[in-house]
Design a protein around this motif. Structure first.
Motif, PDB file in Angstrom:
ATOM      1  N   ARG A  20       0.859  -1.187   0.000  1.00  0.00           N
ATOM      2  CA  ARG A  20       0.000   0.000   0.000  1.00  0.00           C
ATOM      3  C   ARG A  20       0.888   1.227   0.000  1.00  0.00           C
ATOM      4  NH1 ARG A  20      -1.747  -3.248   3.944  1.00  0.00           N
ATOM      5  NH2 ARG A  20      -3.594  -4.463   3.480  1.00  0.00           N
TER       6      ARG A  20
ATOM      7  N   VAL B 149      -4.355  -9.069  -2.133  1.00  0.00           N
ATOM      8  CA  VAL B 149      -4.686  -8.088  -1.096  1.00  0.00           C
ATOM      9  C   VAL B 149      -6.156  -7.694  -1.238  1.00  0.00           C
ATOM     10  CG1 VAL B 149      -4.083  -5.839  -0.107  1.00  0.00           C
ATOM     11  CG2 VAL B 149      -2.326  -7.201  -1.256  1.00  0.00           C
ATOM     12  N   CYS B 150      -6.942  -7.915  -0.173  1.00  0.00           N
ATOM     13  CA  CYS B 150      -8.348  -7.529  -0.234  1.00  0.00           C
ATOM     14  C   CYS B 150      -8.462  -6.030   0.041  1.00  0.00           C
ATOM     15  CB  CYS B 150      -9.182  -8.313   0.777  1.00  0.00           C
ATOM     16  SG  CYS B 150     -10.913  -7.781   0.781  1.00  0.00           S
ATOM     17  N   SER B 151      -9.036  -5.310  -0.905  1.00  0.00           N
ATOM     18  CA  SER B 151      -9.150  -3.854  -0.754  1.00  0.00           C
ATOM     19  C   SER B 151     -10.201  -3.475   0.274  1.00  0.00           C
ATOM     20  CB  SER B 151      -9.510  -3.214  -2.096  1.00  0.00           C
ATOM     21  OG  SER B 151      -8.642  -3.666  -3.093  1.00  0.00           O
ATOM     22  N   THR B 152     -11.070  -4.418   0.649  1.00  0.00           N
ATOM     23  CA  THR B 152     -12.126  -4.115   1.614  1.00  0.00           C
ATOM     24  C   THR B 152     -11.664  -4.337   3.047  1.00  0.00           C
ATOM     25  OG1 THR B 152     -13.712  -4.784  -0.065  1.00  0.00           O
ATOM     26  CG2 THR B 152     -14.551  -4.562   2.178  1.00  0.00           C
TER      27      THR B 152
ATOM     28  N   CYS C 285     -15.414 -11.127   1.944  1.00  0.00           N
ATOM     29  CA  CYS C 285     -16.003  -9.806   1.697  1.00  0.00           C
ATOM     30  C   CYS C 285     -17.000  -9.869   0.547  1.00  0.00           C
ATOM     31  CB  CYS C 285     -14.919  -8.777   1.401  1.00  0.00           C
ATOM     32  SG  CYS C 285     -13.955  -8.358   2.866  1.00  0.00           S
TER      33      CYS C 285
ATOM     34  N   TYR D  86      -4.883  -6.969  -6.318  1.00  0.00           N
ATOM     35  CA  TYR D  86      -5.806  -6.256  -5.418  1.00  0.00           C
ATOM     36  C   TYR D  86      -7.234  -6.548  -5.837  1.00  0.00           C
ATOM     37  CZ  TYR D  86      -1.523  -3.911  -4.153  1.00  0.00           C
ATOM     38  OH  TYR D  86      -0.244  -3.664  -3.734  1.00  0.00           O
ATOM     39  N   GLY D  87      -8.093  -6.811  -4.867  1.00  0.00           N
ATOM     40  CA  GLY D  87      -9.474  -7.121  -5.206  1.00  0.00           C
ATOM     41  C   GLY D  87     -10.300  -7.371  -3.963  1.00  0.00           C
ATOM     42  N   THR D  88     -11.274  -8.285  -4.090  1.00  0.00           N
ATOM     43  CA  THR D  88     -12.176  -8.577  -2.982  1.00  0.00           C
ATOM     44  C   THR D  88     -12.017 -10.036  -2.580  1.00  0.00           C
ATOM     45  OG1 THR D  88     -13.691  -7.057  -4.071  1.00  0.00           O
ATOM     46  CG2 THR D  88     -14.585  -8.327  -2.243  1.00  0.00           C
TER      47      THR D  88
ATOM     48  N   GLY E 121      -8.523  -5.756   3.934  1.00  0.00           N
ATOM     49  CA  GLY E 121      -7.074  -5.708   4.113  1.00  0.00           C
ATOM     50  C   GLY E 121      -6.410  -7.064   4.268  1.00  0.00           C
TER      51      GLY E 121
END
Ligand code: ZN
Ligand code: ZN
Ligand code: ZN
Length: 142
Positions: free
Chosen positions: A75, A93-96, A137, A131-133, A98
Motif C-alpha cells: 500500500r 490483497v483484499c481492498s475491503t 467480503c 488487489y481485489g475482494t 485488508g
C-alpha cells in the motif's frame, strides 16, 4: 522462518537475544503474510508485551539488515515485512478488509524468458501483487 533456528543463528553471529527480538522473530515465524510495524505492535500487545514503536522499528531494521526479513510494499506509504525464507510468491490483497493471502505459483518466468529473448534484458527479480475482494467480503456484499 523457524523460531529456534533463527534464534540460534543470531546467537552464532554474536547477537543478543532480547525479549523483544525473540518476540519479533516468533511473530514472523508464525505469520506467512506481510506485517507492518503497527501490526507487529498489535501482536505484541496481544501477548501483553508493550513495546515502544521506535524499539519495534529498530528491531525490524536489524532483522532486515541481517537478511532475516524482506520489505514488501503493498500500500502507498506503508512498508510491511515478511520472512526472507519464504518461497517466491505473490500477494492477494483484499481492498475491503485488508486481508492478505499468498499465491505461490508464478506465471512470470515465461514472460522473463521472452523479455530476454526479444530485448536482451536480464530480469533478476519482479514483484506482482493482486488487489481485489476476498471471498469473505464478496459474500457479505451479495
Ligand atoms: Zn509474502
Ligand atoms: Zn476481504
Ligand atoms: Zn513471481
Amino acid at each position: 522462518m523457524n523460531l529456534d533456528i533463527t534464534l540460534s543463528s543470531l546467537q552464532d553471529k554474536g547477537h543478543r537475544i532480547t525479549k523483544v527480538r525473540k518476540e519479533v522473530v516468533k511473530i514472523f515465524s508464525e505469520n506467512t503474510t506481510p506485517l507492518s510495524a503497527n501490526q507487529v505492535e498489535e501482536k505484541m500487545l496481544q501477548v501483553c508485551l508493550s513495546v515502544n514503536k521506535a524499539t519495534i522499528y529498530r528491531e525490524l531494521q536489524f532483522l532486515l539488515a541481517n537478511g532475516y526479513l524482506v520489505e514488501v510494499y503493498l500500500r502507498p506509504n506503508e512498508v510491511s515485512y515478511e520472512s526472507s525464507e519464504l518461497k517466491h510468491h505473490h500477494h492477494l490483497v483484499c481492498s475491503t478488509c485488508g486481508a492478505i493471502d499468498n499465491v505461490t505459483n508464478c506465471l512470470a518466468s515465461e514472460l522473463e524468458d521472452d523479455v530476454f529473448k526479444k530485448r536482451g534484458f536480464r530480469i533478476k527479480q519482479h514483484t506482482l501483487e493482486f488487489y481485489g475482494t476476498c471471498a469473505e467480503c464478496a459474500r457479505k456484499t451479495t
